[in-house]
Write a protein that holds these residues in place. Structure first.
Motif, PDB file in Angstrom:
ATOM      1  N   GLY A 152       0.828  -1.198   0.000  1.00 13.81           N
ATOM      2  CA  GLY A 152       0.000   0.000   0.000  1.00 13.81           C
ATOM      3  C   GLY A 152       0.862   1.246   0.000  1.00 13.81           C
ATOM      4  N   SER A 153       0.342   2.335   0.542  1.00 10.67           N
ATOM      5  CA  SER A 153       1.072   3.599   0.551  1.00 10.67           C
ATOM      6  C   SER A 153       1.614   3.912   1.938  1.00 10.67           C
ATOM      7  CB  SER A 153       0.177   4.746   0.080  1.00 10.67           C
ATOM      8  OG  SER A 153      -0.959   4.877   0.900  1.00 10.67           O
ATOM      9  N   GLN A 154       2.739   4.621   1.957  1.00  6.23           N
ATOM     10  CA  GLN A 154       3.356   5.029   3.207  1.00  6.23           C
ATOM     11  C   GLN A 154       3.985   6.404   3.017  1.00  6.23           C
ATOM     12  OE1 GLN A 154       6.307   1.915   3.781  1.00  6.23           O
ATOM     13  NE2 GLN A 154       7.898   3.111   2.787  1.00  6.23           N
ATOM     14  N   ILE A 155       4.369   7.038   4.124  1.00  7.53           N
ATOM     15  CA  ILE A 155       5.033   8.333   4.048  1.00  7.53           C
ATOM     16  C   ILE A 155       6.454   8.135   3.533  1.00  7.53           C
ATOM     17  CG2 ILE A 155       5.782  10.361   5.342  1.00  7.53           C
ATOM     18  CD1 ILE A 155       3.557   9.779   7.357  1.00  7.53           C
ATOM     19  N   LYS A 156       6.828   8.915   2.555  1.00  7.32           N
ATOM     20  CA  LYS A 156       8.163   8.821   1.972  1.00  7.32           C
ATOM     21  C   LYS A 156       9.178   9.501   2.888  1.00  7.32           C
ATOM     22  CE  LYS A 156      10.733   9.907  -2.276  1.00  7.32           C
ATOM     23  NZ  LYS A 156      10.623  10.526  -3.623  1.00  7.32           N
ATOM     24  N   THR A 157      10.267   8.787   3.200  1.00  9.09           N
ATOM     25  CA  THR A 157      11.330   9.356   4.034  1.00  9.09           C
ATOM     26  C   THR A 157      12.687   9.036   3.420  1.00  9.09           C
ATOM     27  OG1 THR A 157      11.613   7.401   5.436  1.00  9.09           O
ATOM     28  CG2 THR A 157       9.948   9.008   6.126  1.00  9.09           C
ATOM     29  N   ASP A 158      13.706   9.768   3.880  1.00 13.06           N
ATOM     30  CA  ASP A 158      15.070   9.430   3.491  1.00 13.06           C
ATOM     31  C   ASP A 158      15.668   8.484   4.529  1.00 13.06           C
ATOM     32  OD1 ASP A 158      15.782  11.005   5.685  1.00 13.06           O
ATOM     33  OD2 ASP A 158      16.411  12.719   4.473  1.00 13.06           O
ATOM     34  N   LEU A 159      16.970   8.214   4.425  1.00 12.06           N
ATOM     35  CA  LEU A 159      17.604   7.260   5.334  1.00 12.06           C
ATOM     36  C   LEU A 159      17.611   7.750   6.778  1.00 12.06           C
ATOM     37  CD1 LEU A 159      20.626   6.043   3.162  1.00 12.06           C
ATOM     38  CD2 LEU A 159      18.470   4.846   3.624  1.00 12.06           C
ATOM     39  N   GLN A 160      17.487   9.044   6.981  1.00 16.04           N
ATOM     40  CA  GLN A 160      17.442   9.616   8.330  1.00 16.04           C
ATOM     41  C   GLN A 160      16.014   9.766   8.838  1.00 16.04           C
ATOM     42  OE1 GLN A 160      19.662  11.025   5.865  1.00 16.04           O
ATOM     43  NE2 GLN A 160      21.070   9.551   6.800  1.00 16.04           N
ATOM     44  N   LYS A 161      15.045   9.231   8.082  1.00 10.67           N
ATOM     45  CA  LYS A 161      13.628   9.222   8.428  1.00 10.67           C
ATOM     46  C   LYS A 161      12.965  10.596   8.302  1.00 10.67           C
ATOM     47  CE  LYS A 161      12.083   5.971   9.031  1.00 10.67           C
ATOM     48  NZ  LYS A 161      11.705   4.932   8.035  1.00 10.67           N
ATOM     49  N   GLU A 162      13.596  11.521   7.580  1.00 15.17           N
ATOM     50  CA  GLU A 162      12.985  12.822   7.338  1.00 15.17           C
ATOM     51  C   GLU A 162      12.087  12.733   6.114  1.00 15.17           C
ATOM     52  OE1 GLU A 162      14.198  17.534   7.649  1.00 15.17           O
ATOM     53  OE2 GLU A 162      15.733  16.076   7.050  1.00 15.17           O
ATOM     54  N   THR A 163      10.924  13.334   6.195  1.00 17.27           N
ATOM     55  CA  THR A 163       9.978  13.331   5.080  1.00 17.27           C
ATOM     56  C   THR A 163      10.392  14.371   4.051  1.00 17.27           C
ATOM     57  OG1 THR A 163       8.471  15.030   5.941  1.00 17.27           O
ATOM     58  CG2 THR A 163       8.191  12.780   6.785  1.00 17.27           C
ATOM     59  N   THR A 164       9.536  14.578   3.055  1.00 14.58           N
ATOM     60  CA  THR A 164       9.823  15.589   2.033  1.00 14.58           C
ATOM     61  C   THR A 164       9.551  16.999   2.540  1.00 14.58           C
ATOM     62  OG1 THR A 164       7.597  15.236   1.134  1.00 14.58           O
ATOM     63  CG2 THR A 164       9.418  14.027   0.103  1.00 14.58           C
ATOM     64  N   VAL A 165       9.037  17.131   3.759  1.00 15.66           N
ATOM     65  CA  VAL A 165       8.894  18.431   4.411  1.00 15.66           C
ATOM     66  C   VAL A 165      10.025  18.560   5.426  1.00 15.66           C
ATOM     67  CG1 VAL A 165       7.454  19.858   5.915  1.00 15.66           C
ATOM     68  CG2 VAL A 165       6.396  18.503   4.095  1.00 15.66           C
ATOM     69  N   ALA A 166      10.885  19.536   5.242  1.00 14.84           N
ATOM     70  CA  ALA A 166      12.038  19.716   6.133  1.00 14.84           C
ATOM     71  C   ALA A 166      11.584  19.867   7.577  1.00 14.84           C
ATOM     72  CB  ALA A 166      12.843  20.940   5.712  1.00 14.84           C
ATOM     73  N   GLY A 167      12.235  19.107   8.473  1.00 12.37           N
ATOM     74  CA  GLY A 167      11.925  19.189   9.890  1.00 12.37           C
ATOM     75  C   GLY A 167      10.814  18.260  10.343  1.00 12.37           C
ATOM     76  N   ALA A 168      10.163  17.600   9.384  1.00 11.06           N
ATOM     77  CA  ALA A 168       9.108  16.628   9.716  1.00 11.06           C
ATOM     78  C   ALA A 168       9.626  15.229   9.394  1.00 11.06           C
ATOM     79  CB  ALA A 168       7.834  16.919   8.940  1.00 11.06           C
ATOM     80  N   PHE A 169       9.525  14.332  10.353  1.00 11.55           N
ATOM     81  CA  PHE A 169      10.052  12.973  10.225  1.00 11.55           C
ATOM     82  C   PHE A 169       8.899  11.973  10.346  1.00 11.55           C
ATOM     83  CE2 PHE A 169      13.409  15.726  11.492  1.00 11.55           C
ATOM     84  CZ  PHE A 169      14.608  15.185  11.041  1.00 11.55           C
ATOM     85  N   ALA A 170       9.161  10.721   9.995  1.00  9.88           N
ATOM     86  CA  ALA A 170       8.143   9.671  10.119  1.00  9.88           C
ATOM     87  C   ALA A 170       8.825   8.342  10.406  1.00  9.88           C
ATOM     88  CB  ALA A 170       7.291   9.569   8.862  1.00  9.88           C
ATOM     89  N   CYS A 171       8.157   7.467  11.157  1.00  8.25           N
ATOM     90  CA  CYS A 171       8.751   6.177  11.511  1.00  8.25           C
ATOM     91  C   CYS A 171       7.673   5.147  11.777  1.00  8.25           C
ATOM     92  CB  CYS A 171       9.672   6.316  12.731  1.00  8.25           C
ATOM     93  SG  CYS A 171       8.819   6.782  14.256  1.00  8.25           S
ATOM     94  N   GLY A 172       8.098   3.894  11.868  1.00 12.04           N
ATOM     95  CA  GLY A 172       7.178   2.797  12.144  1.00 12.04           C
ATOM     96  C   GLY A 172       6.432   2.359  10.899  1.00 12.04           C
ATOM     97  N   ASP A 173       5.287   1.701  11.098  1.00 18.59           N
ATOM     98  CA  ASP A 173       4.528   1.138   9.985  1.00 18.59           C
ATOM     99  C   ASP A 173       4.158   2.174   8.939  1.00 18.59           C
ATOM    100  OD1 ASP A 173       4.684  -1.224  11.359  1.00 18.59           O
ATOM    101  OD2 ASP A 173       2.530  -1.446  11.710  1.00 18.59           O
TER     102      ASP A 173
END
Length: 293
Positions: free
Chosen positions: A244-265
């Motif tokens: 399905g779909s998930q929030i896109k993050t880089d290797l440091q778990k930062e999303t495409t919005v600077a300063g916003a991160f995402a983790c887990g499922d």
């Protein structure tokens, strides 16, 4: 007050991230809507030191341990909106309360969309599963049924014979080639091509011709998406995965919005409690690093 980090989602990954930040003496706010994905399960398996423990008890102990840190702030509630930018985010909660933070971390988990089979949803997490590592061992090598949702079900059926005798029910959704049938046969997988009328009892399947197939447990694949739209509303991009779909993050778990991160499922596949905890710990350290560097 303004927090160093606001964590939206206080389940396993969110609390694991918070632990790293609290130990760095950062002011952390956790907003938890109390909708754990595995709330229907009575036991959590495959998590080192917690194998077989009630997942609700794992969450309770974790929250109790976090509460010993004086910089923890916790709100039982729902985040309805997030706005702002790195260094200045604002989260609006149900009821109108607002909180400000320098960083955001989304640990909201995901919601599952299951096949439209009568009786399936009511048994999800109890006798209908997705992960064999989490639930396969307890089925004691009994008869296992796979309810097809698409091509991924073929791989699920090929994988499951480690845990029992497997029947793949195509249910009018999956058409198998001769090569795929041969591969399943090599793994000892039976193919059932009658459509499913409903799931009965614990894990029994009533077929369209009236036959009742009895199983120790059923497996299927859900389609996932973030449990809330708050990250998307902020502008975080999503990405597609086999689940399905998930929030896109880089290797440091930062999303495409600077300063916003995402983790887990909500930000990784595959899914399990132990993987969510590890991902949360990783995210927490990188959120802290972003506050320092």
């Amino acid at each position: 007050m303004a927090f160093d980090v606001i964590i939206i989602g206080g389940s396993y990954s969110g609390m694991a991230a918070a632990l790293q930040l609290l130990r760095a003496r950062r002011q952390v706010l956790i907003v938890e809507a109390e909708q754990r994905r595995n709330r229907f399960s009575s036991h959590s398996q495959g998590f080192l030191t917690q194998d077989g423990v009630d997942p609700g008890e794992i969450a309770r102990r974790a929250r109790e341990q976090l509460s010993r840190y004086e910089t923890l702030n916790w709100i039982d509630g729902t985040a309805e909106r997030a706005e702002g930018m790195r260094g200045s985010f604002k989260v609006t909660l149900a009821g109108g309360h607002e909180a400000e933070g320098s960083r955001l971390l989304f640990a909201t988990g995901v919601s599952d969309t299951l096949p439209q089979v009568e009786g399936l949803v009511e048994r999800w997490g109890r006798s209908v599963f997705q992960c064999p590592y989490c639930d396969g061992y307890e089925l004691m090598q009994g008869n296992l049924g796979v309810i097809a949702t698409g091509p991924d079900s073929l791989h699920q059926a090929q994988f499951l014979p480690e845990w029992g005798k497997v029947t793949l029910m195509t249910n009018g959704i999956l058409e198998l080639s001769s090569d795929e049938r041969s591969a399943l046969a090599k793994r000892g997988v039976e193919i059932e091509e009658r459509s499913i009328r409903r799931v009965e009892g614990e894990a029994d399947v009533r077929l369209s011709d009236g036959r009742l197939r009895t199983f120790a447990g059923l497996f299927t694949t859900s389609r996932c998406r973030p449990a809330t739209p708050v990250a998307e509303q902020l502008g975080c991009e999503l990405e597609e995965t086999p689940f399905g779909s998930q929030i896109k993050t880089d290797l440091q778990k930062e999303t495409t919005v600077a300063g916003a991160f995402a983790c887990g499922d909500v930000a990784r596949v595959p899914h399990s409690v132990s993987l969510a905890v590890g991902d949360g710990a990783w995210a927490g350290t990188h959120v802290h690093r972003s506050l320092v560097i």
